[in-house]
Motif scaffolding. Structure first.
Motif, PDB file in Angstrom:
ATOM      1  N   LYS A  80      79.635  20.912  29.324  1.00  0.00           N
ATOM      2  CA  LYS A  80      79.894  21.022  27.884  1.00  0.00           C
ATOM      3  C   LYS A  80      79.410  22.368  27.357  1.00  0.00           C
ATOM      4  CE  LYS A  80      81.170  16.618  27.347  1.00  0.00           C
ATOM      5  NZ  LYS A  80      82.496  16.200  26.873  1.00  0.00           N
ATOM      6  N   ARG A  81      80.158  22.911  26.412  1.00  0.00           N
ATOM      7  CA  ARG A  81      79.749  24.149  25.747  1.00  0.00           C
ATOM      8  C   ARG A  81      79.551  23.869  24.269  1.00  0.00           C
ATOM      9  NH1 ARG A  81      83.473  28.880  26.260  1.00  0.00           N
ATOM     10  NH2 ARG A  81      84.928  27.368  25.381  1.00  0.00           N
ATOM     11  N   LEU A  82      78.645  24.621  23.667  1.00  0.00           N
ATOM     12  CA  LEU A  82      78.358  24.425  22.247  1.00  0.00           C
ATOM     13  C   LEU A  82      79.614  24.642  21.411  1.00  0.00           C
ATOM     14  CD1 LEU A  82      75.757  23.670  20.747  1.00  0.00           C
ATOM     15  CD2 LEU A  82      75.426  26.093  20.241  1.00  0.00           C
ATOM     16  N   GLU A  83      80.471  25.568  21.847  1.00  0.00           N
ATOM     17  CA  GLU A  83      81.698  25.870  21.105  1.00  0.00           C
ATOM     18  C   GLU A  83      82.682  24.700  21.143  1.00  0.00           C
ATOM     19  OE1 GLU A  83      80.375  27.730  23.446  1.00  0.00           O
ATOM     20  OE2 GLU A  83      79.603  29.442  22.299  1.00  0.00           O
ATOM     21  N   LEU A  98      67.449  28.056  18.505  1.00  0.00           N
ATOM     22  CA  LEU A  98      66.693  27.695  19.706  1.00  0.00           C
ATOM     23  C   LEU A  98      67.146  28.535  20.899  1.00  0.00           C
ATOM     24  CD1 LEU A  98      64.788  25.715  21.308  1.00  0.00           C
ATOM     25  CD2 LEU A  98      66.824  24.339  21.693  1.00  0.00           C
ATOM     26  N   ILE A  99      68.457  28.672  21.072  1.00  0.00           N
ATOM     27  CA  ILE A  99      69.003  29.446  22.195  1.00  0.00           C
ATOM     28  C   ILE A  99      68.555  30.905  22.104  1.00  0.00           C
ATOM     29  CG2 ILE A  99      71.135  30.323  23.214  1.00  0.00           C
ATOM     30  CD1 ILE A  99      72.431  27.622  22.294  1.00  0.00           C
ATOM     31  N   GLU A 100      68.618  31.477  20.907  1.00  0.00           N
ATOM     32  CA  GLU A 100      68.197  32.870  20.738  1.00  0.00           C
ATOM     33  C   GLU A 100      66.718  33.039  21.043  1.00  0.00           C
ATOM     34  OE1 GLU A 100      68.295  36.479  17.424  1.00  0.00           O
ATOM     35  OE2 GLU A 100      68.473  34.388  16.769  1.00  0.00           O
ATOM     36  N   GLU A 101      65.897  32.091  20.588  1.00  0.00           N
ATOM     37  CA  GLU A 101      64.463  32.178  20.844  1.00  0.00           C
ATOM     38  C   GLU A 101      64.165  32.115  22.337  1.00  0.00           C
ATOM     39  OE1 GLU A 101      62.364  29.266  18.537  1.00  0.00           O
ATOM     40  OE2 GLU A 101      63.314  29.895  16.659  1.00  0.00           O
ATOM     41  N   GLN A 102      64.878  31.240  23.068  1.00  0.00           N
ATOM     42  CA  GLN A 102      64.664  31.139  24.504  1.00  0.00           C
ATOM     43  C   GLN A 102      65.129  32.407  25.226  1.00  0.00           C
ATOM     44  OE1 GLN A 102      63.324  28.741  26.602  1.00  0.00           O
ATOM     45  NE2 GLN A 102      62.533  27.699  24.803  1.00  0.00           N
ATOM     46  N   GLN A 103      66.249  32.960  24.804  1.00  0.00           N
ATOM     47  CA  GLN A 103      66.793  34.151  25.464  1.00  0.00           C
ATOM     48  C   GLN A 103      65.989  35.409  25.154  1.00  0.00           C
ATOM     49  OE1 GLN A 103      70.849  33.980  24.038  1.00  0.00           O
ATOM     50  NE2 GLN A 103      71.560  32.810  25.827  1.00  0.00           N
ATOM     51  N   ARG A 104      65.297  35.394  24.022  1.00  0.00           N
ATOM     52  CA  ARG A 104      64.500  36.567  23.634  1.00  0.00           C
ATOM     53  C   ARG A 104      63.020  36.221  23.579  1.00  0.00           C
ATOM     54  NH1 ARG A 104      67.148  39.273  18.447  1.00  0.00           N
ATOM     55  NH2 ARG A 104      65.985  41.045  19.244  1.00  0.00           N
ATOM     56  N   ALA A 105      62.614  35.372  24.540  1.00  0.00           N
ATOM     57  CA  ALA A 105      61.228  34.890  24.566  1.00  0.00           C
ATOM     58  C   ALA A 105      60.215  36.030  24.731  1.00  0.00           C
ATOM     59  CB  ALA A 105      61.060  33.866  25.687  1.00  0.00           C
ATOM     60  N   PRO A 125      75.181   5.746  18.413  1.00  0.00           N
ATOM     61  CA  PRO A 125      75.677   6.075  19.752  1.00  0.00           C
ATOM     62  C   PRO A 125      77.073   6.699  19.721  1.00  0.00           C
ATOM     63  CG  PRO A 125      75.773   3.697  19.380  1.00  0.00           C
ATOM     64  CD  PRO A 125      75.015   4.287  18.228  1.00  0.00           C
ATOM     65  N   GLY A 126      77.323   7.543  20.739  1.00  0.00           N
ATOM     66  CA  GLY A 126      78.656   8.110  20.909  1.00  0.00           C
ATOM     67  C   GLY A 126      78.973   9.299  20.037  1.00  0.00           C
ATOM     68  N   ASN A 127      77.949   9.943  19.477  1.00  0.00           N
ATOM     69  CA  ASN A 127      78.225  11.037  18.550  1.00  0.00           C
ATOM     70  C   ASN A 127      77.650  12.380  18.994  1.00  0.00           C
ATOM     71  OD1 ASN A 127      79.797   9.716  16.411  1.00  0.00           O
ATOM     72  ND2 ASN A 127      77.972   8.466  16.184  1.00  0.00           N
ATOM     73  N   GLY A 128      77.469  12.546  20.298  1.00  0.00           N
ATOM     74  CA  GLY A 128      77.228  13.885  20.820  1.00  0.00           C
ATOM     75  C   GLY A 128      75.813  14.242  21.213  1.00  0.00           C
ATOM     76  N   LYS A 129      74.881  13.288  21.268  1.00  0.00           N
ATOM     77  CA  LYS A 129      73.504  13.641  21.603  1.00  0.00           C
ATOM     78  C   LYS A 129      73.403  14.138  23.050  1.00  0.00           C
ATOM     79  CE  LYS A 129      71.853   9.605  20.264  1.00  0.00           C
ATOM     80  NZ  LYS A 129      73.062   9.021  19.638  1.00  0.00           N
ATOM     81  N   THR A 130      73.977  13.404  23.974  1.00  0.00           N
ATOM     82  CA  THR A 130      73.958  13.821  25.377  1.00  0.00           C
ATOM     83  C   THR A 130      74.751  15.104  25.574  1.00  0.00           C
ATOM     84  OG1 THR A 130      73.760  11.510  26.089  1.00  0.00           O
ATOM     85  CG2 THR A 130      74.481  13.112  27.739  1.00  0.00           C
ATOM     86  N   SER A 131      75.904  15.188  24.920  1.00  0.00           N
ATOM     87  CA  SER A 131      76.742  16.398  25.041  1.00  0.00           C
ATOM     88  C   SER A 131      76.016  17.627  24.515  1.00  0.00           C
ATOM     89  CB  SER A 131      78.060  16.205  24.285  1.00  0.00           C
ATOM     90  OG  SER A 131      78.840  15.186  24.873  1.00  0.00           O
ATOM     91  N   LEU A 132      75.251  17.456  23.430  1.00  0.00           N
ATOM     92  CA  LEU A 132      74.525  18.586  22.864  1.00  0.00           C
ATOM     93  C   LEU A 132      73.416  19.043  23.802  1.00  0.00           C
ATOM     94  CD1 LEU A 132      73.973  20.578  20.655  1.00  0.00           C
ATOM     95  CD2 LEU A 132      72.714  18.808  19.395  1.00  0.00           C
ATOM     96  N   ALA A 133      72.711  18.096  24.415  1.00  0.00           N
ATOM     97  CA  ALA A 133      71.667  18.454  25.376  1.00  0.00           C
ATOM     98  C   ALA A 133      72.264  19.227  26.548  1.00  0.00           C
ATOM     99  CB  ALA A 133      70.960  17.194  25.871  1.00  0.00           C
ATOM    100  N   GLU A 134      73.416  18.770  27.028  1.00  0.00           N
ATOM    101  CA  GLU A 134      74.098  19.436  28.133  1.00  0.00           C
ATOM    102  C   GLU A 134      74.572  20.832  27.715  1.00  0.00           C
ATOM    103  OE1 GLU A 134      78.051  18.751  30.950  1.00  0.00           O
ATOM    104  OE2 GLU A 134      77.178  17.047  29.866  1.00  0.00           O
ATOM    105  N   ALA A 139      74.301  26.832  27.716  1.00  0.00           N
ATOM    106  CA  ALA A 139      74.103  28.081  26.979  1.00  0.00           C
ATOM    107  C   ALA A 139      72.911  28.874  27.528  1.00  0.00           C
ATOM    108  CB  ALA A 139      73.892  27.785  25.496  1.00  0.00           C
ATOM    109  N   LEU A 140      71.888  28.158  27.995  1.00  0.00           N
ATOM    110  CA  LEU A 140      70.693  28.815  28.526  1.00  0.00           C
ATOM    111  C   LEU A 140      70.822  29.137  30.015  1.00  0.00           C
ATOM    112  CD1 LEU A 140      67.993  26.634  26.734  1.00  0.00           C
ATOM    113  CD2 LEU A 140      68.619  28.991  26.185  1.00  0.00           C
ATOM    114  N   ALA A 141      71.913  28.627  30.641  1.00  0.00           N
ATOM    115  CA  ALA A 141      72.157  28.851  32.077  1.00  0.00           C
ATOM    116  C   ALA A 141      70.992  28.357  32.921  1.00  0.00           C
ATOM    117  CB  ALA A 141      72.443  30.323  32.344  1.00  0.00           C
TER     118      ALA A 141
END
Length: 326
Positions: A80-83, A98-105, A125-134, A139-141
């Protein structure tokens, strides 16, 4: 340069002769250097670690402990991608922060700051929690680990807490996203008189382990029942997001994005499809779209997309009607 707390732990472990702590700390430094693409330094540290006499004696035990920890997790390749997700605007903004903070730690650490790395997701349930974690892992590779409760939760005293500790110890050794689905299973309110003393010990141990995680390990917890979570759980998570059920407009956006990926026009407007589907979750919307893809694939290129969409809508309406009747 490795973080100051890791350097302090390294010196303390070496001075005290604690080979296990020494190996764990060096592994954490190696993981952090690899995340910064400092692979030459990481390789040198790894060679030095393997040549250390104290570490060699415990190498087998460390490998064995790591293997056991992996038995309690599922490792998946993030797809899954954030986009690809339809998220509330503020939710998406918080995730990109969060992604920017991790990439520019490194920049943050030069100012004596650490990136945020603890996220709590709540909602039906079913509204994207698991997909968002993935999507965060993608995004962080980094690796994406899902904790297996069927393997972690044991029937003997202290067994669950011990297994969770192994999971966290392993997660400390590599940049990753560690995902706890149905987090209320292990993070229940300790004040509940109906719960046993064992679950209270598990929650206490869990919170201590979450606090001890390094910032390059992103822990994401999801719950459909936020009211069941222990009050102290909320404080541990720096980012707390609600993923509500989608509105009709959001389902329209989802269907529009789906139609743009197809090789031919759907022939039915996204708003018409969204209205026909009714009040559904993102998981149900994804299943509807996958149903269209299946029929299109099985038609071997001879099927008309508009006819397939119309047919699947009819089937969906019949399904909804039967559900209401039950």
């Amino acid at each position: 340069m490795a973080r100051s707390d890791l350097l302090v732990s390294l010196v303390q472990a070496s001075a005290s002769g604690d080979s296990k702590e020494l190996a764990t700390t060096v592994e954490a430094i190696i993981a952090e250097e690899r995340a910064k693409q400092h692979n030459v330094l990481a390789d040198r540290l790894l060679r030095a670690l393997r040549s250390h006499s104290m570490v060699r004696r415990t190498g087998y035990l460390a490998a064995e402990a790591g293997a056991r920890a992996r038995d309690y997790m599922l490792e998946t390749v993030p797809q899954k991608r954030l986009e690809d997700l339809v998220l509330p605007e503020l939710c998406e903004y918080a995730c990109r922060q969060l992604i920017e903070e991790q990439q520019r730690a490194s920049l943050l650490r030069s100012h004596s700051l650490e990136p945020r790395h603890r996220v709590l997701l709540v909602g039906p349930p079913g509204n994207g929690k698991t997909s968002l974690a993935e999507a965060l892992a993608e995004a962080l590779a980094v690796q994406f680990f899902v904790v297996r409760y069927d393997a972690v939760i044991g029937s003997f005293l202290g067994e669950t807490a011990s297994r969770l500790r192994r999971v966290f110890e392993y997660a400390r050794t590599t940049p990753c996203v560690l995902f706890f689905d149905e987090f209320d299973a292990v993070g229940k309110e300790r004040g509940d008189l109906n719960e046993t003393g064992e679950i209270k010990r598990v929650v206490t141990s869990l919170l201590m382990q979450v606090d001890a995680l390094p910032s390059y390990t992103v822990v994401v917890a999801a719950s459909n029942h936020a009211e069941l979570l222990d009050r102290a759980v909320w404080r541990r998570f720096q980012i707390r997001l609600v993923l509500p059920a989608p509105t009709q407009t959001q389902i329209e956006q989802y269907m529009k994005a789906f139609g743009e990926k197809m090789n031919e026009p759907m022939g039915i407007k996204p708003e018409t499809i969204a209205k026909s589907l009714g009040k559904i979750s993102y998981a149900e919307a994804e299943e509807f779209c996958n149903g269209i893809r299946r029929r299109l694939a099985l038609s071997l290129g001879e099927g008309c997309l508009k006819s397939i969409v119309s047919e699947q809508l009819q089937l969906w309406k019949a399904r909804a009607y039967q559900s209401d009747a039950i």
